[in-house]
Scaffold this active site. Structure first.
Site, PDB file in Angstrom:
ATOM      1  N   HIS A  97      -6.065  -9.932  -4.901  1.00 32.28           N
ATOM      2  CA  HIS A  97      -4.694 -10.608  -4.492  1.00 32.28           C
ATOM      3  C   HIS A  97      -3.566 -10.866  -5.333  1.00 32.28           C
ATOM      4  O   HIS A  97      -2.500 -11.251  -4.973  1.00 32.28           O
ATOM      5  CB  HIS A  97      -5.117 -11.837  -3.501  1.00 32.28           C
ATOM      6  CG  HIS A  97      -5.581 -11.401  -2.209  1.00 32.28           C
ATOM      7  ND1 HIS A  97      -7.070 -11.057  -2.135  1.00 32.28           N
ATOM      8  CD2 HIS A  97      -5.342 -11.294  -1.028  1.00 32.28           C
ATOM      9  CE1 HIS A  97      -7.370 -10.661  -1.188  1.00 32.28           C
ATOM     10  NE2 HIS A  97      -6.527 -10.895  -0.308  1.00 32.28           N
ATOM     11  N   ASP A 115       0.785  -1.052  -0.096  1.00 37.21           N
ATOM     12  CA  ASP A 115      -0.120   0.018  -0.019  1.00 37.21           C
ATOM     13  C   ASP A 115       0.748   1.350  -0.166  1.00 37.21           C
ATOM     14  O   ASP A 115       0.374   2.373  -0.349  1.00 37.21           O
ATOM     15  CB  ASP A 115      -0.822  -0.100   1.119  1.00 37.21           C
ATOM     16  CG  ASP A 115      -1.935  -1.138   1.164  1.00 37.21           C
ATOM     17  OD1 ASP A 115      -2.183  -1.699   0.052  1.00 37.21           O
ATOM     18  OD2 ASP A 115      -2.302  -1.529   2.291  1.00 37.21           O
TER      19      ASP A 115
HETATM   20  O1  F6P Z   1      -2.407  -4.005   3.254  1.00 38.36           O
HETATM   21  C1  F6P Z   1      -2.111  -4.995   2.124  1.00 38.36           C
HETATM   22  C2  F6P Z   1      -3.439  -5.388   1.539  1.00 38.36           C
HETATM   23  O2  F6P Z   1      -3.198  -6.028   0.280  1.00 38.36           O
HETATM   24  C3  F6P Z   1      -4.400  -4.022   1.192  1.00 38.36           C
HETATM   25  O3  F6P Z   1      -4.105  -3.624   0.004  1.00 38.36           O
HETATM   26  C4  F6P Z   1      -5.774  -4.987   1.199  1.00 38.36           C
HETATM   27  O4  F6P Z   1      -7.019  -4.190   1.469  1.00 38.36           O
HETATM   28  C5  F6P Z   1      -5.717  -6.125   2.184  1.00 38.36           C
HETATM   29  O5  F6P Z   1      -4.354  -6.168   2.293  1.00 38.36           O
HETATM   30  C6  F6P Z   1      -6.276  -7.252   2.008  1.00 38.36           C
HETATM   31  O6  F6P Z   1      -5.939  -8.118   3.174  1.00 38.36           O
HETATM   32  P1  F6P Z   1      -6.287  -9.460   3.062  1.00 38.36           P
HETATM   33  O7  F6P Z   1      -5.096 -10.215   2.515  1.00 38.36           O
HETATM   34  O8  F6P Z   1      -6.722  -9.981   4.776  1.00 38.36           O
HETATM   35  O9  F6P Z   1      -7.778 -10.076   2.271  1.00 38.36           O
END
Ligand code: F6P
Length: 341
Positions: free
Chosen positions: A271, A127
């Site tokens: 992801h 981020d």
């Molecule tokens: O903080 C990194 C990040 O990829 C964000 O951009 C996103 O909102 C979040 O993690 C998603 O988290 P998780 O892997 O818990 O779904």
């Protein structure tokens, strides 16, 4: 010295080069390394593995983290905090190197300032929203994935004379959306730093259509404030609002069709941002901050994190760095507006 290393929060490319950097430099000082598994959860549960030259030598090009990760916050329950403090003592750790973003490093900051635990931070986050460091590794790779997705959407948008909306990650800061949009030549970008102006966006799309453009590209940060459908907010163990209750990209695509009559589709990177081999920039930055973290341990500069400041890597106060989020500044929002023609 016996040094425990952990990686917490969302994984990102560059973590493995950073772990390798800490170990490579620490071996020069004669440190013994232990890999704490799955972030702070590994210290709550006493889950460790030895970390040697052999375990890190080959990982320079690998995405993810060999240590595993979690979003465990040991400050949520007193028994977890007691377990962490007890396990640090019983394992005989002389220092903990925590690789993470604002949440993981926030725990390292509190353990240091409130309980005297010798912690050093390695900033990571796709981020790019950590303060007091110009960039964090993970961002370059993740935004590059966004850019490549936008390039691909351009081809299909052009063929079908459509608007394509690409939703990207980034949580409550718009860095990923901004860089993806600038590098991919988006016609409009929406970010958490700016109130959503649907009328201005629709007017701009109508204007570019009127001047003959046959397709348009929009990049939407997942953290763009859109009206909530249920009104309910779900929070994680660090108290952050979970995004994705309403998909920003889908919402924008509907609004664009309604307001302009232009056929629109949306896609989500999700992801996919976080996987794959780190870029050259993220490998070298990961290595540099990892090396600096080991040097901070050697100098007993605890409560510091290894940060990129200009072209130098320096120790900066971890408590201060994690106090507020680094969001996109007004000058870059101006640059973004220049790119909409
Ligand atoms: O903080 C990194 C990040 O990829 C964000 O951009 C996103 O909102 C979040 O993690 C998603 O988290 P998780 O892997 O818990 O779904």
């Amino acid at each position: 010295m016996k040094v425990g290393i952990l990686t917490g929060g969302g994984d990102c490319p560059g973590l493995n080069p950073a772990i390798r950097g800490v170990v490579y430099r620490g071996l020069d000082f004669g440190f013994e390394f232990v890999g704490i598994q799955e972030g702070w959860r590994g210290l709550v549960q006493g889950n460790y593995e030895p970390l040697t030259l052999d375990s890190v030598e080959e990982i320079i090009y690998q995405g993810g983290t060999i240590l595993g990760s979690s979003r465990t916050n040991p400050f949520k329950k007193q028994e977890d905090l007691d377990a962490v403090l007890g396990n640090i003592k019983s394992a005989g750790f002389d220092a903990i190197v925590a690789c993470g973003g604002e949440d993981t490093l926030g725990v390292a900051a509190k353990l240091y300032s409130q309980h005297g635990v010798p912690t050093v931070g390695v900033p990571k986050t796709m981020d790019n929203d950590l303060n007091d460091t110009d960039f964090t590794f993970g961002f370059d790779t993740a935004a590059g994935v966004g850019m490549e997705a936008l390039d691909r959407l351009r081809d299909t948008a052009r063929s079908h004379r459509r608007v394509m909306v690409l939703e990207v990650m980034g949580r409550h800061a718009g860095w990923v959306a901004l860089y993806t949009g600038l590098a991919g030549g988006a016609d409009w970008i929406t970010l958490p730093e700016q109130p959503l102006d649907l009328e201005a966006m629709a007017a701009h799309l109508n204007a570019i259509k009127a001047r003959g453009k046959k397709y348009a590209l929009i990049v939407a940060s997942e953290g763009t404030e859109v009206p909530s459908e249920s009104g309910e907010k779900v929070v994680d163990s660090f108290g952050h609002v979970q995004l994705g209750e309403r998909r920003v990209g889908e919402f924008l695509a509907d609004e664009i069709e309604k307001r302009t009559g232009w056929e629109t589709r949306s896609a989500v990177v999700g992801h996919v941002h976080r996987g794959g081999s780190p870029t050259l920039f993220d490998r070298v930055l990961g290595m540099r901050v990892g090396v600096k973290a080991a040097e901070l341990v050697q100098e007993k500069q605890f409560g510091q994190m290894a940060a990129l400041v200009g072209t130098q890597v320096k120790g900066v106060d971890i408590v201060k760095a994690t106090a507020t989020l680094k969001v996109v500044p007004p000058a870059l929002l101006d640059l973004m507006r220049v790119s909409f023609k």
